[in-house]
Design an enzyme around this catalytic site. Structure first.
Site, PDB file in Angstrom:
ATOM      1  N   HIS A  61       0.838  -1.215   0.000  1.00 13.96           N
ATOM      2  CA  HIS A  61       0.000   0.000   0.000  1.00 13.96           C
ATOM      3  C   HIS A  61       0.868   1.258   0.000  1.00 13.96           C
ATOM      4  O   HIS A  61       1.401   1.661   1.029  1.00 13.96           O
ATOM      5  CB  HIS A  61      -0.926   0.002   1.221  1.00 13.96           C
ATOM      6  N   HIS A  63       1.325   5.244  -2.281  1.00 12.52           N
ATOM      7  CA  HIS A  63       0.774   6.185  -3.285  1.00 12.52           C
ATOM      8  C   HIS A  63       1.949   6.743  -4.073  1.00 12.52           C
ATOM      9  O   HIS A  63       2.510   7.793  -3.724  1.00 12.52           O
ATOM     10  CB  HIS A  63       0.011   7.311  -2.590  1.00 12.52           C
ATOM     11  N   GLN A 156      -9.526   9.426  -5.047  1.00 10.24           N
ATOM     12  CA  GLN A 156      -9.180  10.217  -3.858  1.00 10.24           C
ATOM     13  C   GLN A 156     -10.306  11.148  -3.402  1.00 10.24           C
ATOM     14  O   GLN A 156     -10.518  11.353  -2.224  1.00 10.24           O
ATOM     15  CB  GLN A 156      -7.908  11.033  -4.126  1.00 10.24           C
ATOM     16  N   HIS A 214      -9.714   2.130   0.550  1.00  8.13           N
ATOM     17  CA  HIS A 214      -9.390   2.947   1.725  1.00  8.13           C
ATOM     18  C   HIS A 214     -10.678   2.960   2.543  1.00  8.13           C
ATOM     19  O   HIS A 214     -11.655   3.597   2.146  1.00  8.13           O
ATOM     20  CB  HIS A 214      -9.020   4.372   1.311  1.00  8.13           C
ATOM     21  N   GLU A 217     -10.825   5.269   7.114  1.00  5.38           N
ATOM     22  CA  GLU A 217      -9.576   5.912   7.533  1.00  5.38           C
ATOM     23  C   GLU A 217      -9.937   7.202   8.263  1.00  5.38           C
ATOM     24  O   GLU A 217      -9.777   8.314   7.750  1.00  5.38           O
ATOM     25  CB  GLU A 217      -8.664   6.198   6.323  1.00  5.38           C
ATOM     26  N   ASP A 313       2.375   3.443   2.929  1.00  7.82           N
ATOM     27  CA  ASP A 313       1.348   4.413   2.526  1.00  7.82           C
ATOM     28  C   ASP A 313       1.937   5.620   1.804  1.00  7.82           C
ATOM     29  O   ASP A 313       1.508   5.973   0.721  1.00  7.82           O
ATOM     30  CB  ASP A 313       0.512   4.855   3.744  1.00  7.82           C
ATOM     31  N   TRP A 319       0.681  13.929   2.864  1.00  6.13           N
ATOM     32  CA  TRP A 319       0.130  13.351   4.073  1.00  6.13           C
ATOM     33  C   TRP A 319       1.195  13.055   5.116  1.00  6.13           C
ATOM     34  O   TRP A 319       0.902  12.940   6.294  1.00  6.13           O
ATOM     35  CB  TRP A 319      -0.629  12.059   3.731  1.00  6.13           C
TER      36      TRP A 319
HETATM   37  N1  17E Z   1      -4.909   9.476   0.496  1.00  6.64           N
HETATM   38  C1  17E Z   1      -5.734   9.042   1.472  1.00  6.64           C
HETATM   39  O1  17E Z   1      -6.955   9.134   1.347  1.00  6.64           O
HETATM   40  N2  17E Z   1      -5.201   8.504   2.586  1.00  6.64           N
HETATM   41  C2  17E Z   1      -3.884   8.388   2.720  1.00  6.64           C
HETATM   42  N3  17E Z   1      -3.392   7.850   3.843  1.00  6.64           N
HETATM   43  C3  17E Z   1      -3.013   8.858   1.700  1.00  6.64           C
HETATM   44  C4  17E Z   1      -3.576   9.394   0.588  1.00  6.64           C
HETATM   45  C5  17E Z   1      -1.538   8.752   1.851  1.00  6.64           C
HETATM   46 FE   FE2 Z   2      -3.422   5.076   1.351  1.00  4.72          FE
END
Ligand code: 17E
Ligand code: FE2
Length: 416
Positions: A61, A63, A156, A214, A217, A313, A319
């Site tokens: 995982h 990006h 996203q 995702h 989160e 990540d 982030w």
């Molecule tokens: N985008 C997201 O939604 N959550 C993350 N942890 C990262 C990007 C890195």
């Molecule tokens: Fe992520």
């Protein structure tokens, strides 16, 4: 370096006593035999020096489209997921093909140096131009000799909440992504989130793709999209191809709800990914004290027989400003954050950055066994405990019998 090996000698293997000679033919492991003592290296031998030899590290995982953009055009000051998404939206409009390829390949080179040979990257497809996706599809081919790269169509800014979100996801599938993603906790409403999860699992299923969402989160204990994802996976008998990433909210769920939820999770056989450095940094941001850790229930999931792996990540992105490609650092932080420094966890800890990541990526051929592709790393240490203590870079990374990386050790391993 690119020489082809005949054997790896003086190798220690997890869960087995003594030293082993691992023979290689036609790019595959052809034989694994116990040695009676230390052997001398001959032509075509790689001497593991009594160190642990493990399957290559898996980064399930990351990006890559956003990697190495921290501070561009501005720094994330609050440290929240949400400000990260805002900073990224500003950077995203300036993306070019060359920019994405250069940063992704620079990051993958860092990963390769740390013994990572399998990577799953999310790529933001909430971009009408799909610039990052087009570039990443090229990267997947360009790097194929050194890394297996899976690409996730990651919305996203939402599927239901972004203009043409569904069409962009469908177009990404047509263009050849391996995995369908989602972000239900960020959709405008709970209903949008639920509908998006049902829709994306269906999209993946009918196109024979994997799923990696995702999921929850957020520290909000009422974010319950995991149950929707698990129920869909179970309904389609698709659990081994479906991954729930993050599930931070599970760290905030009450135990009564979790006990019901775990029954479903066990039945569904879903894969789980936790990103400990990232979640410790991004979550808990709306708390005073006591302040939550924002991590999912890793030991409880493992105890329930589910596959959980750790991922990085982010590498220096909106982030998270740090990261260096060393999965042992991620593992170290994860074991701390999840109360997993008991010796029984430490002894099995490498599965969190190897086998369980391979399960999440649904890799068909992975592991050190006769007949498997000759892919492995030589670690610095004789046991997972020693490897974790030192967190030293790999001594070697071998792919299909070719040496991709090799370096001198730090003297942590003492032959005996
Ligand atoms: N985008 C997201 O939604 N959550 C993350 N942890 C990262 C990007 C890195
Ligand atoms: Fe992520």
């Amino acid at each position: 370096m690119n020489h082809s090996l005949s054997n790896i000698i003086n190798a220690r293997l997890q869960g087995r006593d003594g030293l082993y000679r691992i023979s290689i033919g036609n790019g595959r492991f052809s034989d694994i035999s116990a040695q009676t003592g230390f052997d001398d290296a001959g032509e075509g031998d790689l001497d593991a020096g009594g160190n642990l030899v493990a399957p290559p590290f898996v980064e399930p995982h990351i990006h890559l489209d956003a990697a190495m953009t921290a501070g561009e055009p501005r720094w994330n000051k609050s440290g929240t997921l949400f400000e990260g998404i805002e900073c990224w939206a500003e950077r995203k409009v300036t993306l070019t093909r060359e920019d994405v390829i250069e940063r992704a390949e620079r990051t993958l080179a860092l990963f390769a140096d740390h013994g990572i040979q399998y990577v799953r990257t999310h790529v933001d497809v909430t971009d009408p131009r799909l610039t990052a996706l087009k570039a990443m599809l090229e990267v997947r081919e360009r790097v194929a000799d050194t890394v297996d790269l899976q690409i996730v169509a990651f919305p996203q800014e939402g599927i239901w909440s972004f203009r043409n979100g569904k069409e962009l996801m469908e177009e990404s599938v047509r263009m050849g992504v391996d995995v369908v993603g989602g972000i239900p906790h960020f959709e405008f409403t709970r209903d949008y989130g639920v509908e998006s999860v049902r829709w994306l699992v269906e999209l993946a299923h009918k196109n024979d793709r994997l799923v990696d969402v995702h999921c929850d989160e957020i520290d909000d204990p009422e974010s319950r999209f995991l149950e929707v994802l698990a129920a869909e996976a179970l309904r389609l008998d698709y659990g081994s191809r479906v991954t729930a990433s993050h599930t931070c909210a599970m760290g905030s769920y009450n135990d009564a709800y979790c006990s019901r939820l775990f029954r479903l999770l066990r039945k569904s056989g879903l894969r789980f990914l936790s990103m400990p450095t990232e979640s410790l940094h991004l979550q808990g941001r709306f708390d005073g004290y006591p302040k939550r850790r924002g991590l999912t229930r890793v030991p409880e999931l493992l105890d329930a027989g589910l596959k959980v792996a750790f991922g990085q990540d982010s590498i220096r992105d909106p982030w998270y400003p740090l990261g260096n490609g060393n999965m042992l650092r991620t593992l170290d932080v994860g074991l701390h954050g999840c109360h997993m420094l008991g010796m029984s966890w430490i002894e099995r800890s490498l599965e969190l950055i190897t086998d369980n990541g391979a399960a999440a990526m649904d890799l068909k051929e992975y592991g050190i066994a006769e007949g498997m592709p000759a892919r492995c790393v030589v670690l610095q240490g004789q046991s997972p405990y020693e490897v974790l203590l030192g967190q030293q870079p790999v001594l070697a990374s071998v792919r299909d019998g070719r040496v991709l990386v090799s370096r001198q050790g730090q003297g942590t391993a003492t032959p005996h």
